[in-house]
Design a protein around this motif. Structure first.
Motif, short mmCIF file in Angstrom:
data_model
loop_
_atom_site.label_atom_id
_atom_site.label_comp_id
_atom_site.label_asym_id
_atom_site.label_seq_id
_atom_site.Cartn_x
_atom_site.Cartn_y
_atom_site.Cartn_z
N ARG A 149 51.22 35.70 45.80
CA ARG A 149 50.51 36.32 44.69
C ARG A 149 49.75 37.56 45.15
N GLY A 154 51.90 40.56 45.98
CA GLY A 154 52.74 41.10 44.91
C GLY A 154 54.20 40.72 45.05
N ASP A 155 54.49 39.56 45.67
CA ASP A 155 55.86 39.09 45.83
C ASP A 155 56.19 38.20 44.63
N TRP A 156 56.45 38.84 43.49
CA TRP A 156 56.46 38.13 42.21
C TRP A 156 57.65 37.19 42.05
N SER A 212 49.42 38.81 36.18
CA SER A 212 49.01 39.15 37.55
C SER A 212 49.75 40.38 38.05
N ARG A 213 51.02 40.46 37.74
CA ARG A 213 51.81 41.63 38.15
C ARG A 213 51.30 42.90 37.48
N LYS A 214 51.00 42.81 36.18
CA LYS A 214 50.48 43.97 35.46
C LYS A 214 49.16 44.43 36.07
N PHE A 255 48.06 43.86 39.16
CA PHE A 255 48.34 44.36 40.50
C PHE A 255 48.83 45.80 40.45
N ASP A 256 49.75 46.07 39.54
CA ASP A 256 50.32 47.40 39.41
C ASP A 256 49.31 48.43 38.91
N SER A 257 48.29 47.97 38.20
CA SER A 257 47.28 48.89 37.68
C SER A 257 46.05 48.99 38.58
N GLY A 258 46.11 48.34 39.76
CA GLY A 258 45.04 48.50 40.73
C GLY A 258 43.96 47.44 40.73
N SER A 305 42.07 44.45 42.00
CA SER A 305 42.00 43.90 43.35
C SER A 305 41.37 42.52 43.33
#
Length: 204
Positions: A22, A25-27, A56-58, A60-63, A65
């Motif tokens: 998680r 970012g290894d979705w 969670s992916r969204k 992560f991609d938007s920063g 932390s």
């Protein structure tokens, strides 16, 4: 003392995979730790595991932390079911009123598990929030918190709830802490799950 069995080792590996995949970012692999009926409860999210993976992916991609660190672990296994508790910290970095801060929340992951297609999977994850704190990243910075907003949340995730609310999340009140009715109900649901209950409690 009895030797640790294969089930206990597999469950511990499952819990560690959750945190590593998680946070990295290894979705695709993160999605494999969940049972098809998996459910996740967090301060900022309550819903099916597949939706949690996507959210969670969204983030992560938007920063966003949010990182997880694991400690001691215990698991009770009853046939094809188990309940595991794992000491953890949740660490989130974000700005609060223009000041960069770190919030560290200490607690436990309380997991309802079941075998699916021969592998252990998480059916329900309910964090238990024991205590937290907020620190400014720059020691010279000054941050004044709104006491009314801070008081909305229980002591176990008061500062985490404050930061996440400021960041635009809707934070759920009344989640389990170290003591109290919510965590006692969770323990009862865990015992019922091991005893063969139809569902892993009522997810919060």
């Amino acid at each position: 003392m009895a030797a640790v069995g294969a089930d206990h080792l597999e469950i511990r590996q499952l819990v560690e995979n959750w945190a590593v995949w998680r946070d990295a970012g290894d979705w695709e692999r993160f999605a494999t730790v969940w049972h098809p009926d998996g459910w996740m409860t967090a301060t900022w999210f309550q819903g099916p595991a597949a939706e949690f993976v996507a959210a969670s992916r969204k983030g992560f991609d938007s920063g966003v932390s949010i990182l997880h660190f694991l400690g001691g672990h215990s698991a009770d296994v009853a046939g094809e079911r188990a309940v595991a508790q794992t000491k953890m910290t949740i660490s989130q970095r974000a700005e609060v009123d223009g000041v960069l801060v770190d919030v560290v929340c200490t607690g436990r992951f309380y997991d309802f598990l079941a075998r699916h297609e021969g592998a252990w999977t998480i059916v329900r994850r309910q964090p238990v929030y024991e205590k937290d704190r907020m620190d400014v990243v720059d020691p010279a910075a000054v941050l004044r918190l709104d006491p009314e907003l801070l008081a909305r949340f229980p002591a176990g995730y008061r500062h985490l709830g404050y930061l996440q609310t400021k960041a635009g999340f809707t934070v759920r009140p009344g989640l389990p802490g170290l003591t109290g009715e919510a965590v006692e109900r969770l323990y009862a649901e865990g015992a019922a799950w091991l005893g063969g209950s139809e569902r892993p409690g009522v997810p919060l």
